[in-house]
Design an enzyme around this catalytic site. Structure first.
Site: not given
Ligand code: DCP
Ligand code: MG
Ligand code: MG
Length: 628
Positions: A120-121, A63, A26, A31
């Site tokens: 992202d996974e 964060r 992940d 983004y």
């Molecule tokens: N995303 C989105 N709307 C959502 C959830 C996520 O557009 N409701 C997008 C933005 C994130 C990406 O999907 O960058 C991946 O989601 P993650 O939950 O894995 O979050 P991140 O990768 O940003 O953060 P983390 O480090 O917690 O994985």
């Molecule tokens: Mg992520």
């Molecule tokens: Mg994710």
């Protein structure tokens, strides 16, 4: 009727299969990380990505200052006035980065079992690589081991210390002595941990993205255990995995999870499981926050319910809309058992689908405008996802000139072509005689053959889009809505479906556009598109064999207005934001796997009306139901 009462089930302890080694990746603050890779100076600044009025993600610097995912922009600015905000409505760069990272990880795989979820996974089934390297280990000198990344070239790989696990473990204290009850599994997991570590380092140094990884024996456990140490770290779920008395690490790990956090347990199933334990519905959170429910019901609580078992769960969870065998599936998940395979890597989707939702769409001229916008997006997506560079461009040009088809620009070729064009709308139902309105809006659709001219590379997308609207989509629209007015649409979806793999035929049909069209006609001959709401294509066996299995869809952002303003801006209680409009606050482009529920933890179907939305919208949505 109730055989359970006559034959009360004993609580069975299920045995967990241990054959596979799976890594789940992940990407960290994905983004934000894409933006940082482009502008590295942002790495040290708090950075938030905005969609609508929401922070869809933020980097870890932000964060640290208290910002979080799905926070309101207003709050984020208040909390951190110097936050850098970048608009993330256009998903193109994120989609491209996602594909690039996926291709990079996939290039290491031997079995192509490499599956992407969302942007992202990625899961990788590394069982074959691990088992191969297990054989190569020298038990008398584990500390200087070599992990072979190529079966044909033994010099490709990396050195590592096989007497230690790479990264973190669950639980923190583990027994790594070389002999013990779970010796073999432990060694294989250790190998998996080093491979994960190596891949994460390569991803960081060559692609500029850090990620978090989980290593275990199935998709479910690898995904969950990865969350234990975030960001830029990895966690291996250590043995023992099986025990007679539940004193194993999988049981203690999975039992502490809230039922709604288990991928594969959908929103509705989680509601039912909570109600089963509490003997009444769980209370909702009041705020628009991530997390759904106030009352946490843990996996362990559900497993302790007397007489619980696959059959009992089937009775509780089965029924309308639920997939057959849901009881056995969910019962397995409660034990950390997930037999779903990591999907085989594939280059093309089976369908490309784009949609927008609307407060009011009730005139033909507006419909035309929207169809044109959707068509342009659809064509751009078809070009991005279905075309590849043609290395044999010159050779191909030669064959094309002696064909009847006009000369195409032969630098790109279609890897696959969709045979069917589908138009879907979701009309708002008229008011009932008593003035009330129905809540569930059904989608209706019509399909027809995809016109050949969409595959031309000679005209630009705008020109083709206009023709597609005039010659194909408007006729479909008239079949859906024969009346010139009197309807009001809350959603329009345009999709290219029934993908045929152009390269599946010997000789690479995709290379030669005229041959491809001929082939398309052949394929379409065995393929009857019916004019019903539910298109059930009848395919020839040949056509069936070239059909691909995975599907992905895209939802474009919709109403640019803040949801809270919609009521005032557009009047009337009828124009309350529909569920899908709420959902678009943070919809994300995602890959759907066949296993719908595994698909995306952020998307849930409303129990009452079936509308799909991200978890954070459920609270507001439930209140909308209870208020209206
Ligand atoms: N995303 C989105 N709307 C959502 C959830 C996520 O557009 N409701 C997008 C933005 C994130 C990406 O999907 O960058 C991946 O989601 P993650 O939950 O894995 O979050 P991140 O990768 O940003 O953060 P983390 O480090 O917690 O994985
Ligand atoms: Mg992520
Ligand atoms: Mg994710």
């Amino acid at each position: 009727m109730d055989s359970r009462q006559r034959h009360p089930q004993r609580r069975k302890r299920l045995k967990r299969p241990l054959d596979s080694i799976i890594i789940h990746f992940d990407y960290d603050a994905f983004y934000a990380s894409v933006i940082e890779a482009e502008t590295p100076s942002l790495r040290t600044r708090p950075l938030a990505i905005q969609q609508k009025q929401i922070v869809v993600t933020c980097n870890y610097e932000a964060r640290r200052r208290g910002l979080y995912k799905l926070q309101l922009i207003k709050e984020a600015k208040k909390l951190c006035p110097d936050v850098v905000i970048v608009l993330g409505e256009d998903l193109t760069q994120f989609r491209n980065a996602s594909k690039e990272l996926y291709a990079f990880l996939r290039s290491f795989s031997w079995n192509s079992r490499c599956e992407r979820l969302g942007f992202d996974e990625v899961w990788m089934d590394v069982t074959d690589m691990v088992n191969y390297n297990l054989e190569l280990l020298n038990p008398t000198d584990l500390t200087s081991s070599f992990f072979c990344l190529s079966k044909s070239d033994p010099s490709i790989g990396f050195t590592f210390d096989a007497s230690k696990v790479a990264g973190q473990t669950y639980p923190v204290q583990v027994d790594t002595s070389p002999d013990g009850p779970s010796n073999l599994l432990r060694m294989r997991l250790i190998l998996g941990s080093h491979l994960a570590h190596y891949l994460r380092e390569r991803l960081a140094s060559e692609k500029d993205h850090t990620c978090t990884a989980g290593i275990s024996t199935n998709k479910l456990l690898s995904k969950l255990v990865g969350n234990v140490h975030k960001p830029n770290d990895q966690t291996t779920l250590f043995p023992p995995y099986n025990s007679e008395d539940g004193q194993d690490n999988v049981t203690s790990f999975i039992d502490s999870h809230e039922v709604g956090k288990i991928p594969g347990i959908g929103f509705k199933t989680a509601l039912n499981l909570r109600a089963l334990v509490l003997q009444r519905p769980a209370k909702f959170d009041q705020g628009l926050v991530y997390g759904g429910t106030k009352e946490k019901v843990l996996v362990g609580d559900v497993r302790k319910v007397p007489d619980i078992g696959p059959e009992a769960l089937e009775q509780i969870l089965g029924g309308t809309g639920a997939p057959h065998g849901i009881g056995a599936k969910v019962y397995g998940l409660l034990f950390g058992i997930d037999d779903s395979e990591v999907g085989q890597a594939r280059d093309v989707p089976t369908q490309i689908s784009l949609e927008d939702s609307y407060i009011r769409l009730d005139t033909i001229s507006e419909v035309k405008k929207e169809l044109l916008l959707l068509s342009k997006s659809l064509l751009r997506r078809m070009h991005a996802d279905l075309l590849e560079e043609d290395e044999d461009a010159l050779a191909s040009a030669r064959t094309i000139t002696d064909s009847a088809e006009p000369t195409e620009t032969p630098t790109k070729r279609w890897m696959a072509f969709p045979k069917t064009l589908r138009l879907t709308t979701r009309p708002r139902p008229p008011k009932n005689p008593d003035g009330s309105h129905n809540r569930s809006f059904a989608r209706i659709s019509r399909s027809g053959p995809m016109p050949n001219f969409v595959f031309t590379l000679k005209d630009d997308v705008d020109t083709i889009a206009e023709r597609l609207v005039a010659e194909a989509l408007l006729p479909l629209f008239r079949r859906l809505h024969p009346e010139r007015s009197g309807w009001n649409l809350s959603l329009v979806n345009v999709a290219a479906t029934n993908m045929v793999d152009a390269a599946s035929e010997k000789g690479g049909v995709g290379r030669d556009i005229s041959k491809m069209f001929k082939r398309q006609d052949q394929v379409l001959k065995g393929f009857k598109v019916t004019d019903s709401d539910d298109v059930v294509p009848v395919m020839s066996r040949a056509a069936y064999e070239v059909m691909n299995t995975a599907v992905y869809s895209d939802q474009t952002g919709v109403v640019d207005t803040n949801v809270h303003d919609l009521k005032n801006a557009r009047g009337g209680s009828e124009d309350l934001p529909t569920p899908s409009q709420e959902a678009t606050i943070a919809t994300q482009d995602h890959w759907e796997s066949e296993d719908e529920e595994m698909l995306d933890e952020d998307r849930y179907a409303c129990d009452e009306c079936g509308a799909v939305m991200p978890l954070f919208a459920m609270g507001a949505h439930a209140r909308w139901h209870s208020d209206s």
